[in-house]
Design a protein around this motif. Structure first.
Motif, PDB file in Angstrom:
ATOM      1  N   UNK A  59      22.078  59.669  55.522  1.00 21.17           N
ATOM      2  CA  UNK A  59      23.459  59.399  55.134  1.00 21.17           C
ATOM      3  C   UNK A  59      23.507  58.463  53.935  1.00 21.17           C
ATOM      4  N   UNK A  60      22.676  57.414  53.965  1.00 18.08           N
ATOM      5  CA  UNK A  60      22.649  56.457  52.853  1.00 18.08           C
ATOM      6  C   UNK A  60      22.220  57.138  51.558  1.00 18.08           C
ATOM      7  N   UNK A  61      21.220  58.005  51.635  1.00 15.99           N
ATOM      8  CA  UNK A  61      20.745  58.703  50.438  1.00 15.99           C
ATOM      9  C   UNK A  61      21.812  59.646  49.898  1.00 15.99           C
ATOM     10  N   UNK A  62      22.492  60.364  50.774  1.00 17.18           N
ATOM     11  CA  UNK A  62      23.522  61.300  50.329  1.00 17.18           C
ATOM     12  C   UNK A  62      24.719  60.550  49.755  1.00 17.18           C
ATOM     13  N   UNK A  63      25.052  59.418  50.323  1.00  9.27           N
ATOM     14  CA  UNK A  63      26.188  58.631  49.832  1.00  9.27           C
ATOM     15  C   UNK A  63      25.851  57.943  48.514  1.00  9.27           C
ATOM     16  N   UNK A  64      24.575  57.588  48.350  1.00  7.66           N
ATOM     17  CA  UNK A  64      24.161  56.930  47.111  1.00  7.66           C
ATOM     18  C   UNK A  64      24.266  57.893  45.935  1.00  7.66           C
ATOM     19  N   UNK A  65      23.905  59.152  46.158  1.00 10.69           N
ATOM     20  CA  UNK A  65      23.977  60.157  45.105  1.00 10.69           C
ATOM     21  C   UNK A  65      24.746  61.363  45.638  1.00 10.69           C
ATOM     22  N   UNK A  66      25.902  61.622  45.023  1.00 11.40           N
ATOM     23  CA  UNK A  66      26.737  62.724  45.500  1.00 11.40           C
ATOM     24  C   UNK A  66      26.044  64.071  45.346  1.00 11.40           C
TER      25      UNK A  66
END
Length: 226
Positions: A59-66
């Motif tokens: 989730x953090x990775x996906x939120x960091x980069x759309x």
């Protein structure tokens, strides 16, 4: 076909083992102090908690980069200990045999640190990413300006000082009045004294009010002309 599938899975497992190991490139160590943080309400670290951790990192990775397409399967966890510490890496979704650079993972974790902590009911001190510095929370600004607080304190001190001086003055004035009254009473008592002559007590003359001799008063009445 089954042999090919088993061979593929074994190769993937070996590659993943090489990617996720202590001090591997782009790997991070995590330490959790669940018992310290929650005491009797501490939960056991099991496969479900591990899955939740992978999901939170994804989730953090996906939120960091759309544009990121990171999945839970891209987060690898290894070397889990009973005292709840482990290592993890994030693999590249487009190139499953390589890991995401350390700086990107660190930036994603820092940006979503509070969400990760809340998911495990922990804090920066009890959920530690050893290579990632803690995110400092913004300073809490008081609702009342500091200068107003200082002004109020100074004003209270001034008022207290004035009250102290007034009360001290009143008490000192009362004391002076009391001493003056006692002094006057002593003076009046000292002016009216009783003397003893030939064993007979005689009152001294009251210098202020005067004194009438009874003998002469009687003679005046007896020899008063008609």
């Amino acid at each position: 076909m089954l042999r090919v599938l088993l061979l593929t899975l074994s190769v993937v497992a070996i590659v993943h083992a090489e990617l996720c190991k202590p001090d591997a490139q782009n790997a991070f160590k995590v330490r959790l102090s669940i018992k310290t943080a929650l005491g009797d309400n501490a939960y056991a670290w099991d496969a479900n908690e591990e899955y939740l951790f992978k999901a939170m990192v994804a989730f953090a990775m996906r939120r960091y980069s759309s544009k990121s397409t990171t999945q839970v399967s891209n987060v690898l966890v290894c070397n889990v200990t009973d005292r709840v510490s482990f290592w993890f890496v994030v693999t590249d979704s487009s190139k499953n045999m390589t890991t995401v650079p350390e700086r990107e993972v660190e930036a994603a974790i820092r940006m979503n640190r509070n969400r990760i902590n809340n998911a495990f009911l922990l804090s920066d001190k009890t959920l530690q990413f050893l290579k990632i510095t803690s995110t400092l929370s913004p300073p809490v600004e008081p609702s009342t300006p500091v200068w107003l607080i200082v002004f109020g304190v100074v004003l209270c001190l001034i008022v207290a000082g004035i009250l102290f001086l007034v009360v001290a003055g009143i008490q000192q004035r009362k004391k002076k009045n009391k001493d003056s009254t006692e002094r006057e009473n002593l003076e009046e008592k000292s002016e009216v004294t009783v003397t003893v002559e030939n064993g007979i007590p005689c009152e001294t003359l009251d210098l202020k009010a005067g004194h009438i001799n009874g003998v002469f008063a009687a003679d005046d009445e007896r020899f008063t002309s008609l």
